[in-house]
Design a protein around this motif. Structure first.
Motif, PDB file in Angstrom:
ATOM      1  N   ASN A  16      53.951 110.807  88.817  1.00  0.00           N
ATOM      2  CA  ASN A  16      52.746 110.314  88.143  1.00  0.00           C
ATOM      3  C   ASN A  16      51.787 109.665  89.122  1.00  0.00           C
ATOM      4  O   ASN A  16      50.572 109.849  89.055  1.00  0.00           O
ATOM      5  CB  ASN A  16      53.143 109.301  87.058  1.00  0.00           C
ATOM      6  N   GLN A 114      49.982 116.762  82.754  1.00  0.00           N
ATOM      7  CA  GLN A 114      50.183 115.580  81.921  1.00  0.00           C
ATOM      8  C   GLN A 114      51.216 115.776  80.806  1.00  0.00           C
ATOM      9  O   GLN A 114      52.146 114.982  80.676  1.00  0.00           O
ATOM     10  CB  GLN A 114      48.836 115.102  81.353  1.00  0.00           C
ATOM     11  N   PRO A 115      51.112 116.822  79.957  1.00  0.00           N
ATOM     12  CA  PRO A 115      52.172 117.003  78.950  1.00  0.00           C
ATOM     13  C   PRO A 115      53.521 117.337  79.570  1.00  0.00           C
ATOM     14  O   PRO A 115      54.564 116.997  78.999  1.00  0.00           O
ATOM     15  CB  PRO A 115      51.651 118.145  78.074  1.00  0.00           C
ATOM     16  N   ALA A 118      54.864 114.001  80.671  1.00  0.00           N
ATOM     17  CA  ALA A 118      55.191 113.208  79.484  1.00  0.00           C
ATOM     18  C   ALA A 118      56.480 113.702  78.840  1.00  0.00           C
ATOM     19  O   ALA A 118      57.318 112.899  78.397  1.00  0.00           O
ATOM     20  CB  ALA A 118      54.036 113.267  78.478  1.00  0.00           C
ATOM     21  N   THR A 119      56.666 115.021  78.785  1.00  0.00           N
ATOM     22  CA  THR A 119      57.892 115.574  78.205  1.00  0.00           C
ATOM     23  C   THR A 119      59.103 115.214  79.061  1.00  0.00           C
ATOM     24  O   THR A 119      60.188 114.913  78.535  1.00  0.00           O
ATOM     25  CB  THR A 119      57.771 117.097  78.064  1.00  0.00           C
ATOM     26  N   ILE A 121      59.431 112.491  80.769  1.00  0.00           N
ATOM     27  CA  ILE A 121      59.725 111.096  80.451  1.00  0.00           C
ATOM     28  C   ILE A 121      60.516 110.994  79.159  1.00  0.00           C
ATOM     29  O   ILE A 121      61.482 110.232  79.040  1.00  0.00           O
ATOM     30  CB  ILE A 121      58.422 110.276  80.368  1.00  0.00           C
ATOM     31  N   ARG A 130      61.770 104.040  75.915  1.00  0.00           N
ATOM     32  CA  ARG A 130      60.581 104.883  76.025  1.00  0.00           C
ATOM     33  C   ARG A 130      59.295 104.082  76.106  1.00  0.00           C
ATOM     34  O   ARG A 130      58.366 104.441  76.859  1.00  0.00           O
ATOM     35  CB  ARG A 130      60.546 105.846  74.829  1.00  0.00           C
ATOM     36  N   PHE A 134      56.618 104.591  79.275  1.00  0.00           N
ATOM     37  CA  PHE A 134      55.227 105.026  79.197  1.00  0.00           C
ATOM     38  C   PHE A 134      54.268 103.937  79.670  1.00  0.00           C
ATOM     39  O   PHE A 134      53.200 104.244  80.214  1.00  0.00           O
ATOM     40  CB  PHE A 134      54.885 105.473  77.774  1.00  0.00           C
ATOM     41  N   GLN A 137      54.286 104.363  83.332  1.00  0.00           N
ATOM     42  CA  GLN A 137      53.501 105.534  83.696  1.00  0.00           C
ATOM     43  C   GLN A 137      52.014 105.200  83.740  1.00  0.00           C
ATOM     44  O   GLN A 137      51.313 105.534  84.705  1.00  0.00           O
ATOM     45  CB  GLN A 137      53.738 106.666  82.695  1.00  0.00           C
ATOM     46  N   SER A 332      48.955 102.019  75.897  1.00  0.00           N
ATOM     47  CA  SER A 332      49.797 102.894  76.715  1.00  0.00           C
ATOM     48  C   SER A 332      51.271 102.863  76.316  1.00  0.00           C
ATOM     49  O   SER A 332      51.925 103.916  76.323  1.00  0.00           O
ATOM     50  CB  SER A 332      49.636 102.552  78.194  1.00  0.00           C
ATOM     51  N   ALA A 336      51.635 107.073  73.208  1.00  0.00           N
ATOM     52  CA  ALA A 336      52.417 108.179  73.792  1.00  0.00           C
ATOM     53  C   ALA A 336      53.871 108.182  73.316  1.00  0.00           C
ATOM     54  O   ALA A 336      54.403 109.240  72.959  1.00  0.00           O
ATOM     55  CB  ALA A 336      52.330 108.138  75.316  1.00  0.00           C
ATOM     56  N   ASN A 352      53.269 116.926  72.633  1.00  0.00           N
ATOM     57  CA  ASN A 352      52.547 116.295  73.740  1.00  0.00           C
ATOM     58  C   ASN A 352      51.293 117.079  74.104  1.00  0.00           C
ATOM     59  O   ASN A 352      50.238 116.500  74.377  1.00  0.00           O
ATOM     60  CB  ASN A 352      53.455 116.178  74.969  1.00  0.00           C
TER      61      ASN A 352
END
Length: 434
Positions: A16, A114-115, A118-119, A121, A130, A134, A137, A332, A336, A352
């Motif tokens: 990231n 980005q997705p 995110a996935t 994570i 979680r 995020f 991140q 944030s 997410a 996502n």
């Protein structure tokens, strides 16, 4: 979280930082590079900036399904290599067609990252970790953007095109480093399609888009997300800038100070507000952000429409950006993770990607609406976005009524020692719980 998951998470967060650093390194200088350094004109520069949004809108609808079928890691690697090629090509492009094509590769690649990240994570976290993942991140992304922009500003020289070539070359190398780092990540076993939502065979039979559109809580979250991004991020570099320089008489150099105040508020507040966010319902936290941003727009209104001194107007305008930053720090660790908790295990990538697509739409529409209003209709502009901010609070509270208690406040699962599964509850069950 197991030791292996923790090691994977640290590499993902490093990824990231690298992706944000690469963007911060060059994006602030794209307009100057295209319009002045390559002498292609303001129109070409505007097209290049628009291509970033268009490339994202084209790529994201296909990204989620590929992530869920092939896993996020191959998608991330493909996106990183695409972005690296686009960055390297931009540094040597001398025609409009070459610049636009290079920008499309860079914009599409960075949008798909980005997705995918995110996935990754989501796969390496649970409902208890979680929120913090995020938040970390978002903190690291802003840190990477800030550092990248600072270092980039020390390299560029409008009189030396070679300095921009060096800039884009370094960005391409950063993306390649990210690709190398991604190859060292060992993700947990991907969720199985047949294990996702076993009690809901009808949802399994639907296409991805139909599933997302049929999930009312997710649709409401997407509407809320559009308003969030439209009323904040979509105004930073267009409407709010035009309003500040035209109506408030803010010096151009102050815009940099205001953006620094925004980033500073995020960096300072991110982990200070985390415990507050974790103890409260997500819907109420988002509603609080709406009220906070309404106050930010009121401060902006004072800067441009009040009758105070120029120093007071400048201070009010800078405080607007700082208040936006505080709200971003609250969002944030909230929005997410909520997307992930609403998604069926086999559709995390598609959820996502759908939310990322909503964000890009807001970022495309926001400047087109806000720019002319901020410059020509300062009074209606401020009133409009105060109302949008209050609308965020209303939409958040309505969404909260559709969420299960654990979806709205994951800490309840830890308190009751019940493991929460991140999947959408059947609509009838949600309705019965209200």
């Amino acid at each position: 979280m197991t030791r292996a998951m923790g090691a994977a998470m640290r590499r993902i967060q490093a990824g990231n930082v690298l992706s944000a650093f690469g963007l911060g390194f060059t994006v602030p200088f794209l307009y100057v590079y295209v319009a002045q350094v390559r002498q292609l004109g303001a129109t070409a520069a505007g097209v290049v900036l628009a291509v970033f949004a268009v490339a994202a809108l084209v790529a994201l609808p296909f990204t989620g399904r590929i992530i869920d079928r092939r896993g996020p890691l191959p998608v991330l690697l493909g996106a990183v290599l695409l972005a690296a090629v686009g960055a390297a090509a931009l540094g040597v492009s001398g025609s409009v067609h070459a610049v636009v094509l290079s920008a499309a590769l860079l914009g599409g690649g960075t949008a798909v990252m980005q997705p995918a990240l995110a996935t990754m994570i989501v796969w390496c976290s649970n409902s208890g970790t979680r929120t913090r993942a995020f938040a970390t991140q978002f903190f690291l992304q802003n840190l990477g953007l800030g550092i990248g922009g600072l270092i980039g500003s020390k390299i560029v020289d409008e009189s030396r095109p070679a300095s921009f070539t060096l800039l884009f070359s370094i960005e391409a190398v950063m993306f390649l480093v990210l690709a190398g780092l991604a190859l060292t990540i060992r993700l947990p076993q991907a969720p199985s399609l047949r294990d996702a939502m076993p009690e809901n065979a009808e949802a399994q039979a639907k296409s991805g888009l139909r599933t997302v559109l049929g999930h009312r809580s997710m649709v409401q979250l997407c509407v809320l997300g559009f308003v969030l991004f439209f009323a904040c991020y979509g105004q930073f570099e267009s409407g709010l800038t035009a309003y500040g320089t035209e109506a408030a008489g803010i010096d151009a150099s102050t815009l940099g100070v205001a953006m620094a105040a925004n980033t500073g508020a995020i960096v300072v507040a991110q982990f200070l507000v985390l415990k507050f966010v974790e103890r409260h319902r997500r819907s109420r936290v988002i509603a609080g952000v709406g009220l906070l941003w309404a106050a930010a727009w009121i401060a902006a209104g004072y800067a441009g429409l009040g009758h105070g001194s120029q120093a007071m107007a400048t201070a009010a305008f800078i405080s607007t950006y700082a208040l936006f930053g505080l709200g971003e720090a609250m969002l944030s660790p909230t929005v997410a993770p909520l997307v992930a908790d609403l998604a069926p295990e086999s559709m995390v990538g598609q959820y996502n990607s759908a939310f990322a697509l909503v964000k890009q739409l807001a970022l495309a529409v926001g400047p087109a609406v806000g720019g002319p209003m901020g410059a020509m209709l300062p009074g209606p502009y401020i009133v409009t976005f105060i109302l949008f901010s209050l609308g965020i609070s209303v939409l958040a509270l309505r969404l909260g009524r559709r969420l299960t208690p654990v979806q709205d406040q994951p800490s309840l699962a830890a308190a009751s020692r019940v493991v929460a599964v991140h999947r959408p509850a059947p609509e009838r069950a949600v309705g019965a719980a209200r």
